[in-house]
Design an enzyme around this catalytic site. Structure first.
Site, PDB file in Angstrom:
ATOM      1  N   ASP A 628       2.804   4.726   1.687  1.00  0.00           N
ATOM      2  CA  ASP A 628       1.926   5.726   2.980  1.00  0.00           C
ATOM      3  C   ASP A 628       2.058   6.928   2.595  1.00  0.00           C
ATOM      4  OD1 ASP A 628       0.950   5.375   5.698  1.00  0.00           O
ATOM      5  OD2 ASP A 628       2.662   6.651   6.152  1.00  0.00           O
ATOM      6  N   GLU A 657      -1.825   4.895  -0.604  1.00  0.00           N
ATOM      7  CA  GLU A 657      -2.828   5.432   0.515  1.00  0.00           C
ATOM      8  C   GLU A 657      -3.361   6.597   0.122  1.00  0.00           C
ATOM      9  OE1 GLU A 657      -3.368   6.308   5.222  1.00  0.00           O
ATOM     10  OE2 GLU A 657      -1.263   6.847   4.157  1.00  0.00           O
TER      11      GLU A 657
END
Length: 1861
Positions: A628, A657
């Site tokens: 993330d 990401e």
């Protein structure tokens, strides 16, 4: 090329070409003047209408649609019957074959018939152009244009000036109404015109004028020239461009090209491995460039390097030249590069296109965009199971509830917030954004749970396997208080709501048993504040970091050093969410927080490793990580993370990401995949069909070509293993559901119709077809395949509709993924774009020669995937000649297995409307070619080239390719040669030929080409000689070249024909012979430069003179620059300089002139350290006769070499041909007219990477209420909207200066302290991507960035006026509401609505009643779909404003009024103390007789005194006055703050009729009303002129010289505005320097005083200015200075102009007077001088784009006639020359005065001849007026760059000479 530009360039060449051109470096000759007859070629019109002609559609063997050959390459066909109304596709086939794809080769043409019609088709074989009679009407044959003039006899086209004999008849070969004729034109001067037909009845001359003057053309060398005539505009031009043989200080931008998607320009394509060589090439007009260099920035080593490129040859047609460099890199990095191109004084830069997508770039005057090149670790790879996998993303809580026992395992979410449990699986997720809206039933808390769990996923593995899934990506599953789990509470535990560790291990094991891999989601940028680590709420045992902080010692917690907690209890959190405290970055990295690094990475059971192998059985662990917000974590953290997980599962996926370009993450040391949001956005933009904001950014429609460019950009940036493993998603937990993006939302009654669903599903299927056919992991967001819709978070996280699935859609997904999984070619086959036009996009995939894209062995296979977004079926013809051989067959696996095959180099495919095809080659076909031939040998001969090579196994024939340059541009010259030898006799002696050979087998499989082999066929040169002797005792001097030196050459077959032998190169070589007596006596004293090696020959081109028998004679000369002995000789080559034959060597002596005095030594200043450049400046020299030029010499430790020469008026030079880290020595040598030389001192400098001072300037909306901040990826201020506060420069401009390293890539946005106040686009939308910039040195280690903010998030509408609780006079019945709102806003004011069609200001009149008026204003989006119907976004753009305006009651009357009394009498006056009263007064009327008369009635109300003029008396005074100005003096009517004069309309009419001005003179001001000052249609009964004294202003930094005067003019029955400025005079007190005094007006919107200007009359103590609007005015003296002008000669004028706001400093304290001024900067100064306002830029110039800081100023100056440009370019960033500055200044002077330019002619300056012809008279006039002066020695230096000090001086001169100062 632009035809107008061609014309301009032709003209400019004829103006500037003064030298006789030398030997021709010619190329392959043009085709013969008359096109070769090609009647043997059969051309067929084929298409969708053939069945109406008794044929079958697309029948290339038809005898019905054969076109008639009309001669000269033209074919024609007219349908024998009418075609029915409709739309048809068609093209031309040649010789009953699709070889080459037909014409046009890519795509079909469209014929649209509104009615049944006969249609005529035309095809031109020479230009390969096709058209039809619906689009084109030709000129009748008897009226065809033809050339007439003195050129006729020269080109063999009839008798001169006889149209009836002209055979130079022009044809329209491209069917664009541009007719042309090509002829071989001998050297000479000619005149010509164009006639239509064979008479003079209609003829056109220069500039396309009918019956116009003759057109002149000077042909300097024999040339093939094409003449053009435009039938629409009648313009006439040629393509003639003299051969470039020397420096012309010009670069042809249109001819420059570098294409990263073309292997000729960049090879290999895409990212390269460490140590792999990449070849980069750039194209230019032939012989245009003096040099080419590449400048590149290394993103890892943080260094910029410039290297020279090598000219490698020219194009086969001779139009272009090519420059090349080969690079390799020894470490992984990202390279940003651009090209620096030079020709004399001109420098151009060639970088990436504006979108920075790669492909074809763009040329600019300054550094613009860089191309990107990724260099990755040679060992970088991804697991094979990733490449081409089908991935499935699951949001666990919403997928399936497999274990009800854990449904209520927790009851609280964050802190003490309750979890909202949904017992109905089909509920919509709670959206607290909707709290308070009708129908909302949620609890308003961001926590609701649907009981999905790991057991549920395990239960559905069979479903996923049946769907074709091979990889599952799970959103976070670890302990967390939320349903999304991105706020981790405990990394070591599975969240209780999802299950246990045992459930996890079972899921992993079961998935692996079914061949499914699982990726976990790791969140390591932040944790939850409600976690065991932070423990803000004390819910966990143990001491969390926050608890420890509260107890006074954060270090007491084992997690204390993970977080930064401030003394007030605030802490760093992710994007301002206090629920997500951020892990601290210590010294730039989270890895430096030791306990955190150990916990996540280093420990034996660190989190990164543990979940890949939780129990010692790898089968029970996950297979990789999705990480993330990875770009918000230091990169070295991820490299350690990679090293850690490699110890458990080597090359386990690390998926980043990253929503943008992730190339820097994919170099091989960490990530090996990325969430490919770019792919998603590109697909959506192609299919969306309208502009749309999906909550993550704006989508705008693109066509197939743009889609391909974008996808290719990703392909070329990512390493091949990563590209084939990218997570190609269409949606995720962070995006709107893809069906809703495409217009369907089951929960929205406005978007849930069957039609909306059908259309959305069609688009989803289109997207999925391409996704499943494209390289990478095709990712399905859970439920997309079942028809789940939904808006942005949280609505995109709806539950999977078990039992309510869209089974038809599911079946489609199963089928399409099955096709992918069953065909390896769709996983790892190579990729090629096959078709990208309009609505159709097609790609090809191949496994050929038994190898896939990675060299892994698989059976041969091929695929073609195409999608068609159109609502009609499309038939496309794809050129397959470079893709696959003929005979390959396919089946369309998604359309009933329809069969296709390749024939004649083409495959024709039917692509259904709103659908696609997936063609897979039939099994067992042989697609393996023989090996490419080896040992290719060429032998150059006379008129031929012989080739030989070794036999290739399996080859039955060979194809021969030829080019003029290595590495590309090949043309096939022979096919299927069966021998291993070949003779090419179709060559031109003297040219370069490059050969390559391929092998083909019996099926037609063709190998790659062999290595290049180069040949130079040529005539043998038999003899050279007869070199002529130069006379001895040649006197030295810059104007004393040698006499012409002649020599002859003989080459049998080449020189013994009349005229110059083609491709012969002749050069004169000369050198100075050192060591002679002259050298020892004179040379070292006068002419030499110490340390320079001049022992070699210098070569210059010689010019062909004529024939001497069988010999060709050439001549050349040179100018000796040293005293002593010189040697010379001539050399010849007819094979491109590969071999030279030289004459004998002769010599002569050069003697001194009378001038033996050397110039004074120039002083070379020590340059500052810059990156990749050295900026030299020096003080000029003087000489008794005159300085000729300055020579710049450089050494890097050895001998000095001359690197440049500049003219005598230039005292600076920038050397960009340097390498950082290398030490250089420089000196400058002054040269006088006798070549006496004096050296400067030597300076030493080492260029290096240095910090760049970066100035960010931003123009913001004028209603911006508070400070502006710059937020982004800045060191020490990453994405902090409250940091980096900018300085306010003026009302709507802010600036900040930062120091950043060169090459740094910055992403940024503007905000106002928080993200709630971030910038928006003109629609009020979020920007699709952040602003991006690469930091470069624009000079002086500085860079300036100019941006514009369109809107602010928190201000959807702003009202300028009226202000609330405003009181207006009773006579004001209407009021203008003025506001500012976004484009597409629906504005409602008191019930009346309108839609704002552009971003910006609006006005609306509203009526006013007496008393309080409530003005109700409402704004909302007119079309919510533009914002994805996102209620949150729509709410932001919706606002209500209510404003109270009080209109006074009408109780005092008007005019004399019933409450007024009056008296009359001479010089009588009365004063009273009542609230109302009247007095008849005498007003002093200024006229020639100085009479006084009683002229009105006075009324007083408080501090307001009103004089109502008596109409009869006032008119009499106006009529009888002999003066132009009639003054009404109201200083004596009484004391009051505000004085008003009421003037009736008939008084105004009388004034206008008599040409008189009415002047109202009050105590501190007067105003003059001219006859046309007021808008007459707004005057009904008259006007009130009000002058109000508001006292002394409260200001700082200014000295107040007057009271604030508030001037207004209102109508007795309505508003009145100014039609033109009115003259206003203010009384002022004495100033220290009247030149620095000006009037300012008060802007109530910004609460700032703004500059107006004005002219001071010191004797009367007044200042007069022109008012353009009514406002509060005051006079100030402003004294502005700068730190760096204290000793500057222009200090005084700079201070005066800065005080008058005409010039500005580079900073608040620095003016930089010696810095050169650009054309744009000087233009802006002139506009401020003339008080001309900027105008919105409309795109006149190619080098100015909207958004440039100067664009609107350029527009205003262009419209005002101040600047002209060069027909295409404004050259805003070019330094302005002194003559250019003078020309612009004199245009301004003409606007300031009644000046008219005199015809003076020559100037009195000593360098008058250096002044351009166009500028000479302008300069002469300016000098006569004293506006410009020369430099010392009476030199004007017209080409010298003007400095900022000189610019200030000339502007001051304009003010002074025009009487305005």
């Amino acid at each position: 090329m632009n035809k107008k530009l061609f014309t301009n360039r032709f003209i400019s060449f004829n103006m500037s070409l003064l030298l006789v051109l030398t030997a021709v470096f010619s190329s392959i000759p043009l085709h013969s003047v008359h096109a070769a007859d090609n009647a043997s070629v059969v051309a067929n019109i084929v298409g969708e209408f053939q069945d109406q002609l008794g044929d079958s559609n697309w029948n290339i063997d038809s005898n019905i649609t054969i076109m008639q050959y009309m001669g000269n390459g033209l074919y024609e066909f007219t349908t024998p019957t009418q075609l029915k109304a409709g739309s048809y596709q068609y093209k031309v086939a040649l010789n009953h074959s699709w070889d080459g794809g037909g014409v046009p080769s890519q795509g079909n043409l469209t014929l649209n018939l509104a009615n049944d019609s006969y249609v005529t088709f035309w095809f031109d074989y020479n230009t390969q152009s096709v058209t039809d009679s619906t689009k084109y009407t030709p000129i009748a044959n008897d009226k065809l244009p033809r050339l007439v003039g003195t050129i006729q006899s020269a080109i063999g086209a009839g008798n001169d000036w006889k149209p009836e004999t002209s055979t130079a008849i022009m044809t329209d070969d491209n069917f664009d109404n541009v007719y042309s004729y090509t002829a071989h034109v001998p050297k000479g001067d000619y005149q010509y015109k164009v006639t239509l037909g064979n008479t003079w009845d209609e003829n056109y001359g220069a500039n396309g004028v009918k019956d116009g003057s003759n057109i002149q053309i000077n042909v300097t060398n024999d040339a093939d020239i094409t003449f053009y005539y435009d039938a629409n505009t009648h313009n006439i031009w040629t393509n003639y461009s003299p051969i470039l043989t020397g420096l012309d200080n010009n670069i042809y931008y249109d001819d420059l090209k570098h294409d990263t998607h073309d292997s000729f320009f960049r090879n290999p394509f895409g990212a390269v491995k460490v140590d792999q060589t990449v070849t980069l090439r750039i194209q230019a007009k032939n012989h245009d460039l003096e040099s080419a260099r590449i400048s590149y920035w290394d993103d890892i080593n943080k260094i910029r390097i410039e290297l020279p490129m090598t000219r490698i040859g020219e194009s086969p047609d001779g139009n272009f030249e090519y420059w090349e460099i080969k690079l390799s890199f020894d470490h992984p990095t990202r390279i940003w590069y651009y090209f620096i191109l030079k020709d004399g004084t001109k420098t151009a830069y060639y970088g990436d296109n504006d979108d920075q997508l790669g492909g074809v770039g763009k040329a600019t005057d300054t550094v613009n965009k860089d191309f990107e090149l990724t260099v990755y670790d040679k060992n970088f790879d991804t697991p094979d199971w990733m490449k081409g996998a089908v991935m499935y993303q699951i949001f666990p809580d919403r997928f399936y509830n497999g274990d009800t026992s854990n449904d209520h395992a927790k009851t609280l979410s964050r802190g003490n917030d309750p979890i909202e449990f949904h017992n109905n699986w089909n509920d919509l997720p709670d959206n607290p954004n909707n709290a308070g809206t009708p129908g909302y039933t949620g609890d308003g808390i961001w926590s609701n749970d649907f009981f999905g769990d790991l057991k549920g996923i395990d239960d559905k593995l069979d479903y996923l396997k049946g769907l074709g899934v091979s990889v599952i990506y799970l959103n976070p599953i670890f302990e967390s208080p939320s349903n999304h789990k991105y706020d981790t509470a405990d990394y070591t535990k599975i969240d209780e709501m999802f299950g246990t560790t045992q459930d996890f291990e079972k899921l992993m094991s079961d998935a692996h048993a079914k061949g499914i891999k699982i990726i976990l989601d790791g969140v390591f940028n932040h944790t939850s504040d409600d976690s065991i680590y932070f423990n803000r709420y004390g819910k966990y045992p143990g001491l969390g970091a926050y608890q420890a902080w509260k107890e006074g010692n954060q270090s007491l917690s084992p997690y204390g050093d993970w977080y930064t907690i401030n003394s007030d209890g605030t802490y760093e959190c992710w994007w301002g969410y206090d629920s997500l405290p951020v892990i601290k970055s210590l010294n730039g990295s989270e890895y430096n927080v030791t306990s955190w690094a150990n916990f996540i990475i280093n420990d034996e059971n660190a989190i990164s490793k543990y979940w890949l192998n939780p129990d010692g059985n790898l089968n029970d662990g996950a297979d990789g990580w999705r990480l993330d917000v990875e770009n918000e974590v230091a990169h070295d953290f991820w490299t350690h993370f990679r090293n850690a997980i490699n110890t458990v599962k080597f090359e386990a996926p690390m998926i980043a990401e990253n929503w943008g370009d992730a190339s820097l993450d994919l170099l091989g040391d960490s990530f090996n995949s990325v969430m490919n949001y770019q792919f998603r956005n590109d697909i959506i933009d192609f299919l969306i069909g309208q502009s749309f904001d999906d909550g993550n950014g704006q989508h705008n429609p693109i066509d197939a070509a743009k889609l391909d460019q974008r996808l290719m950009s990703i392909y070329e940036r990512y390493p091949l293993p990563a590209f084939y493993s990218t997570m190609n998603l269409l949606g995720s937990h962070d995006t709107m559901r893809i069906l809703t993006v495409f217009g369907y939302n089951s929960a929205d009654p406005n978007e849930n119709s069957d039609a909306a669903k059908q259309l959305a599903e069609q688009k989803l299927k289109l997207a999925t077809i391409l996704q499943m056919g494209y390289p990478g992991m095709a990712d399905i967001y859970y439920g997309d395949e079942a028809g789940v819709s939904g808006g942005k978070d949280p609505d995109d996280r709806r539950t999977f509709p078990w039992g309510n699935e869209d089974t038809t859609l599911q079946d489609f997904f199963k089928n399409i993924s099955s096709i992918r999984n069953n065909n390896q070619v769709l996983k790892t086959g190579d990729l090629e774009t096959l078709y990208a036009q309009n609505d159709v996009y097609a790609i090809g995939r191949r496994i050929i020669n038994g190898k896939d894209a990675f060299g892994t062995s698989y059976p041969d296979s091929a695929a073609i995937v195409a999608i068609n977004r159109s609502k009609s079926d499309k038939q496309i013809a794809i050129d397959t000649t470079k893709f696959l051989r003929d005979g390959v067959t396919f089946k369309d696996l998604i359309n009933n297995n329809v069969s296709y095959s390749i024939s004649n180099g083409q495959i024709v495919i039917d692509v259904p409307a709103m659908s696609g095809v997936m063609l897979i080659s039939d099994d067992g076909q042989d697609l393996t070619a023989p090996q490419a031939p080896s040992n290719v040998v060429v032998t150059s001969g006379n008129g031929k080239v012989d080739l030989s090579w070794l036999q290739s196994d399996g080859a039955t024939g060979y194809n021969i390719y030829r080019s003029s340059v290595e590495g590309g541009l090949y043309e096939k010259i022979a096919s299927n040669v069966t021998e291993t030898t070949f003779e090419d006799a179709n060559v031109t002696n003297g040219l370069k030929y490059v050969y390559a050979i391929s092998a083909i087998d019996e099926l037609g499989n063709e190998s790659g080409i062999s290595n290049d082999a180069v040949a130079y066929p040529a005539y043998p040169i038999g003899w050279v000689g007869n070199l002529t002797q130069v006379s001895d005792n040649h006197i030295i001097g810059v104007d004393k070249p040698t006499e012409d030196i002649y020599a002859e050459v003989w080459a049998d077959g080449l020189t013994n024909s009349t005229g110059q032998g083609p491709n012969m190169i002749a050069q004169l070589g000369y050198k100075y012979v050192s060591g002679t007596v002259y050298d020892s006596v004179y040379g070292s004293v006068y002419n030499s430069v110490y340390g320079v090696d001049d022992s070699g020959f210098t070569w210059v081109n010689a010019q062909y003179v004529g024939d001497i028998g069988n010999n060709d004679q050439y001549k050349a000369s040179f100018t000796p620059d040293k005293i002593g002995q010189w040697e010379y000789l001539m050399r010849f080559s007819d094979n491109q300089g590969q071999d030279w034959i030289t004459t004998s060597t002769l010599s002569f002596y050069v003697v001194p002139s009378d001038d033996l005095i050397k110039p004074t030594a120039p002083y070379l200043n020590q340059p500052g350290t810059e990156s990749s450049r050295v900026s030299l400046t020096w003080n000029p020299s003087t000489d008794n006769v005159g300085i000729y030029d300055y020579e710049i010499y450089r050494s890097d430790g050895g001998t000095f070499n001359k690197i440049a020469t500049v003219s005598n008026e230039v005292y600076n030079y920038i050397d960009t041909s340097v390498i950082n880290g290398v030490t250089y020595n420089y000196k400058v040598v002054a040269v006088d007219l006798s070549f006496n030389r004096t050296e400067s001192n030597v300076v030493t400098i080492k260029p290096d990477v240095v910090p760049i001072k970066v100035i960010f300037n931003v123009t913001v909306p004028d209603y911006t209420p508070d400070a502006v901040n710059l937020a982004g990826t800045f060191p020490n201020a990453t994405w902090d909207p409250s940091a980096q506060q900018m300085t306010k420069i003026d009302n709507n401009t802010y600036s900040i200066t930062l120091t950043l390293d060169e090459g740094t890539q910055i992403e940024y946005k503007y905000a106002r302290g928080s993200w709630d106040k971030v910038e928006k686009d003109e629609y009020g939308n979020e920007f699709a991507s952040n602003r991006k910039v690469t930091i470069v040195n624009q000079g002086n280690n500085e860079m300036t960035i100019n941006d514009t903010v369109y809107r602010w998030r928190d201000i959807p509408i702003f009202i300028y006026s009226p202000s609330s609780n405003m009181t207006v006079d009773s006579n004001i019945s209407t009021m203008e509401v003025k506001g500012n709102t976004y484009k597409g806003a629906k504005v409602t004011i008191n019930g009346d609505s309108f839609v704002q069609d552009k971003n910006g200001v609006f006005t609306k009149d509203v009526s006013l009643n007496y008393g309080v008026n409530k003005i109700k204003i409402h704004v909302e989006p007119n079309d919510g779909s533009v914002y994805g119907n996102d209620q949150g976004r729509i709410t932001e753009l919706t606002k209500d404003i209510e404003i109270d305006v009080i209109r006074q009651e009408n109780n005092s009357g008007s005019g004399t009024g019933n409450n007024n009394t009056s008296t009359s009498g001479s010089n009588s006056s009365s004063t009273g103390s009542g609230s109302t009263g009247s007095t008849s007064i005498t007003s002093n009327i200024s006229n020639t007789s100085n009479t006084s008369n009683t002229i009105g009635v006075i009324t007083k109300n408080g501090n307001v005194i009103t004089l109502t003029l008596d109409a009869g008396k006032a008119k009499d005074l106006i009529v009888n006055s002999k003066d132009k100005k009639v003054v009404f003096d109201i200083t004596t009517i009484g004391e009051g703050q505000q004085k008003v004069v009421q003037i009736s309309k008939d008084i105004l009419d009388t004034s206008a009729a008599n040409g008189k001005d009415i002047v109202i003179k009050s105590d501190n001001a007067s105003i003059a009303l001219t006859k046309d000052a007021l808008n007459q249609n707004q005057i009904q009964n008259g006007v009130n002129v009000s002058i109000k004294d508001n006292g002394k202003p409260n200001v700082t930094n200014y000295v107040s010289l007057s009271n604030v005067v508030d001037i207004t003019i209102s109508g007795i029955s309505g508003n009145v505005t100014l039609a033109k400025p009115v003259e206003v005079t203010l009384n002022i007190s004495k100033a220290n320097d009247p030149r620095k005094v000006a009037v300012y007006y008060y802007n109530p919107t910004t609460n700032q005083w703004e500059y107006v200007g004005g002219k001071v009359d010191a004797s009367s103590g007044t200042i007069t200015f022109n008012a353009t609007h009514f406002s509060q005015y005051a006079a100030f003296e402003y004294d502005k200075t700068f730190n760096d002008i204290k000793d500057n000669w222009a200090k005084d004028v700079i201070e005066v102009l800065a005080s008058r706001h005409i010039v500005e400093g580079m900073t608040d304290t620095q003016y930089e007077p010696n810095k050169t001024v650009t054309r744009a900067e000087f233009t802006a100064m002139i506009l401020r001088l003339l008080n001309i306002k900027d105008e919105t830029y409309s795109g006149e110039f190619s080098d100015v784009k909207s958004g440039d800081w100067y664009a609107n100023a350029i527009e205003a100056a262009y419209k005002a006639g101040i600047i002209e440009g060069d027909g295409k370019n404004a050259r805003p960033n070019d330094s302005i020359t002194r003559e250019e500055m003078t020309a612009i200044a004199m245009r301004a002077y003409e606007m300031l005065t009644q000046y008219k330019e005199e015809n003076i002619g020559a100037t009195t300056f000593s360098d008058d001849k250096s002044i351009s012809d166009w500028a000479r008279n302008v300069v002469a006039n300016a000098a006569k007026l004293g506006i410009v002066n020369g430099e010392p020695n009476n030199v004007f230096a017209p080409k010298g760059n003007a400095t900022r000090a000189e610019a200030a001086a000339i502007i001051y001169g304009l003010l002074e000479k025009s009487g305005n100062i």
